[in-house]
Scaffold this motif. Structure first.
Motif, PDB file in Angstrom:
ATOM      1  N   ASN A  29      10.891   7.416  10.605  1.00 46.29           N
ATOM      2  CA  ASN A  29      12.123   8.077  10.174  1.00 46.29           C
ATOM      3  C   ASN A  29      11.858   9.551   9.887  1.00 46.29           C
ATOM      4  OD1 ASN A  29      13.976   5.561   9.604  1.00 46.29           O
ATOM      5  ND2 ASN A  29      11.987   5.093   8.739  1.00 46.29           N
ATOM      6  N   PRO A  30      11.462  10.319  10.896  1.00 50.12           N
ATOM      7  CA  PRO A  30      11.050  11.707  10.661  1.00 50.12           C
ATOM      8  C   PRO A  30      12.157  12.622  10.134  1.00 50.12           C
ATOM      9  CG  PRO A  30      11.241  11.275  13.001  1.00 50.12           C
ATOM     10  CD  PRO A  30      11.396   9.953  12.297  1.00 50.12           C
ATOM     11  N   CYS A  31      13.413  12.251  10.328  1.00 46.70           N
ATOM     12  CA  CYS A  31      14.509  13.125   9.882  1.00 46.70           C
ATOM     13  C   CYS A  31      14.981  12.805   8.461  1.00 46.70           C
ATOM     14  CB  CYS A  31      15.677  13.035  10.863  1.00 46.70           C
ATOM     15  SG  CYS A  31      16.381  11.391  10.987  1.00 46.70           S
ATOM     16  N   ILE A  32      14.313  11.869   7.780  1.00 43.85           N
ATOM     17  CA  ILE A  32      14.710  11.481   6.430  1.00 43.85           C
ATOM     18  C   ILE A  32      13.722  12.086   5.425  1.00 43.85           C
ATOM     19  CG2 ILE A  32      15.152   9.543   4.870  1.00 43.85           C
ATOM     20  CD1 ILE A  32      17.127   9.711   7.195  1.00 43.85           C
ATOM     21  N   ASP A  33      14.223  12.947   4.554  1.00 40.08           N
ATOM     22  CA  ASP A  33      13.375  13.639   3.568  1.00 40.08           C
ATOM     23  C   ASP A  33      12.663  12.687   2.616  1.00 40.08           C
ATOM     24  OD1 ASP A  33      14.019  16.108   4.599  1.00 40.08           O
ATOM     25  OD2 ASP A  33      15.629  16.459   3.163  1.00 40.08           O
ATOM     26  N   TYR A  34      13.259  11.551   2.313  1.00 37.45           N
ATOM     27  CA  TYR A  34      12.673  10.587   1.380  1.00 37.45           C
ATOM     28  C   TYR A  34      11.215  10.258   1.757  1.00 37.45           C
ATOM     29  CZ  TYR A  34      11.747   6.095  -0.872  1.00 37.45           C
ATOM     30  OH  TYR A  34      11.181   5.069  -1.587  1.00 37.45           O
ATOM     31  N   TRP A  35      10.951  10.054   3.038  1.00 39.40           N
ATOM     32  CA  TRP A  35       9.621   9.658   3.482  1.00 39.40           C
ATOM     33  C   TRP A  35       8.635  10.826   3.487  1.00 39.40           C
ATOM     34  CZ3 TRP A  35       8.924   4.781   3.095  1.00 39.40           C
ATOM     35  CH2 TRP A  35       9.958   3.898   3.330  1.00 39.40           C
ATOM     36  N   ALA A  36       9.123  12.044   3.488  1.00 41.30           N
ATOM     37  CA  ALA A  36       8.247  13.219   3.524  1.00 41.30           C
ATOM     38  C   ALA A  36       7.653  13.548   2.167  1.00 41.30           C
ATOM     39  CB  ALA A  36       9.025  14.412   4.066  1.00 41.30           C
ATOM     40  N   GLN A  37       8.152  12.940   1.113  1.00 43.27           N
ATOM     41  CA  GLN A  37       7.711  13.278  -0.246  1.00 43.27           C
ATOM     42  C   GLN A  37       6.383  12.699  -0.586  1.00 43.27           C
ATOM     43  OE1 GLN A  37      10.831  12.168  -2.903  1.00 43.27           O
ATOM     44  NE2 GLN A  37      12.338  13.327  -1.774  1.00 43.27           N
ATOM     45  N   ASP A  55       0.861  -1.175   0.000  1.00 45.87           N
ATOM     46  CA  ASP A  55       0.000   0.000   0.000  1.00 45.87           C
ATOM     47  C   ASP A  55       0.901   1.228   0.000  1.00 45.87           C
ATOM     48  OD1 ASP A  55      -1.526   2.242   0.883  1.00 45.87           O
ATOM     49  OD2 ASP A  55      -2.975   0.896   1.821  1.00 45.87           O
ATOM     50  N   PHE A  56       1.015   1.885  -1.142  1.00 46.91           N
ATOM     51  CA  PHE A  56       1.950   2.998  -1.341  1.00 46.91           C
ATOM     52  C   PHE A  56       1.717   4.127  -0.342  1.00 46.91           C
ATOM     53  CE2 PHE A  56       3.152   7.008  -3.383  1.00 46.91           C
ATOM     54  CZ  PHE A  56       4.483   6.758  -3.653  1.00 46.91           C
ATOM     55  N   GLU A  57       0.473   4.520  -0.147  1.00 44.81           N
ATOM     56  CA  GLU A  57       0.166   5.630   0.763  1.00 44.81           C
ATOM     57  C   GLU A  57       0.536   5.310   2.204  1.00 44.81           C
ATOM     58  OE1 GLU A  57      -3.545   7.749   0.651  1.00 44.81           O
ATOM     59  OE2 GLU A  57      -3.786   7.245  -1.466  1.00 44.81           O
ATOM     60  N   ARG A  58       0.128   4.148   2.674  1.00 42.78           N
ATOM     61  CA  ARG A  58       0.419   3.768   4.060  1.00 42.78           C
ATOM     62  C   ARG A  58       1.910   3.547   4.278  1.00 42.78           C
ATOM     63  NH1 ARG A  58      -2.539  -1.005   5.640  1.00 42.78           N
ATOM     64  NH2 ARG A  58      -1.913  -0.462   7.747  1.00 42.78           N
ATOM     65  N   GLU A  59       2.617   3.074   3.238  1.00 42.83           N
ATOM     66  CA  GLU A  59       4.062   2.910   3.354  1.00 42.83           C
ATOM     67  C   GLU A  59       4.728   4.257   3.636  1.00 42.83           C
ATOM     68  OE1 GLU A  59       7.671   0.942   0.809  1.00 42.83           O
ATOM     69  OE2 GLU A  59       6.438   2.483  -0.138  1.00 42.83           O
ATOM     70  N   SER A  60       4.308   5.280   2.918  1.00 38.18           N
ATOM     71  CA  SER A  60       4.874   6.620   3.109  1.00 38.18           C
ATOM     72  C   SER A  60       4.584   7.172   4.502  1.00 38.18           C
ATOM     73  CB  SER A  60       4.318   7.585   2.059  1.00 38.18           C
ATOM     74  OG  SER A  60       4.714   7.192   0.780  1.00 38.18           O
ATOM     75  N   ILE A  61       3.374   6.972   4.967  1.00 41.15           N
ATOM     76  CA  ILE A  61       2.980   7.475   6.289  1.00 41.15           C
ATOM     77  C   ILE A  61       3.787   6.794   7.394  1.00 41.15           C
ATOM     78  CG2 ILE A  61       1.091   7.545   7.980  1.00 41.15           C
ATOM     79  CD1 ILE A  61      -0.797   7.828   5.474  1.00 41.15           C
ATOM     80  N   ILE A  62       3.846   5.483   7.357  1.00 37.51           N
ATOM     81  CA  ILE A  62       4.566   4.743   8.395  1.00 37.51           C
ATOM     82  C   ILE A  62       6.068   4.987   8.288  1.00 37.51           C
ATOM     83  CG2 ILE A  62       5.163   2.412   9.170  1.00 37.51           C
ATOM     84  CD1 ILE A  62       2.213   1.674   8.474  1.00 37.51           C
ATOM     85  N   GLY A  63       6.582   5.045   7.072  1.00 38.69           N
ATOM     86  CA  GLY A  63       7.997   5.339   6.886  1.00 38.69           C
ATOM     87  C   GLY A  63       8.367   6.685   7.475  1.00 38.69           C
ATOM     88  N   ALA A  64       7.517   7.680   7.286  1.00 38.88           N
ATOM     89  CA  ALA A  64       7.766   9.018   7.834  1.00 38.88           C
ATOM     90  C   ALA A  64       7.652   9.029   9.358  1.00 38.88           C
ATOM     91  CB  ALA A  64       6.799  10.026   7.229  1.00 38.88           C
ATOM     92  N   GLU A  65       6.721   8.257   9.893  1.00 41.51           N
ATOM     93  CA  GLU A  65       6.578   8.185  11.356  1.00 41.51           C
ATOM     94  C   GLU A  65       7.824   7.581  12.001  1.00 41.51           C
ATOM     95  OE1 GLU A  65       3.042   5.881  11.922  1.00 41.51           O
ATOM     96  OE2 GLU A  65       1.716   7.576  11.518  1.00 41.51           O
TER      97      GLU A  65
END
Length: 52
Positions: free
Chosen positions: A44-52, A32-42
């Motif tokens: 790894n908050p200091c990594i810009d990759y997940w914020a995109q 699930d692309f959307e949920r992957e981004s949300i959980i990845g950002a949660e």
């Protein structure tokens, strides 16, 4: 992209536990692309990759 090896494993485990990664109807690994981004950002908050 992860802040550390520990956070990499934590993020991947969370993906499986929350069914972000799953086997689709043809038994192929899917995600699930959307949920992957949300959980990845949660995780790894200091990594810009997940914020995109």
């Amino acid at each position: 992209m992860h802040a550390s090896v520990e956070l990499c494993f934590k993020t991947i485990i969370t993906f499986y536990l929350k069914n972000v990664f799953y086997l689709n109807s043809e038994a192929f690994l899917d995600y699930d692309f959307e949920r992957e981004s949300i959980i990845g950002a949660e995780n790894n908050p200091c990594i810009d990759y997940w914020a995109q």
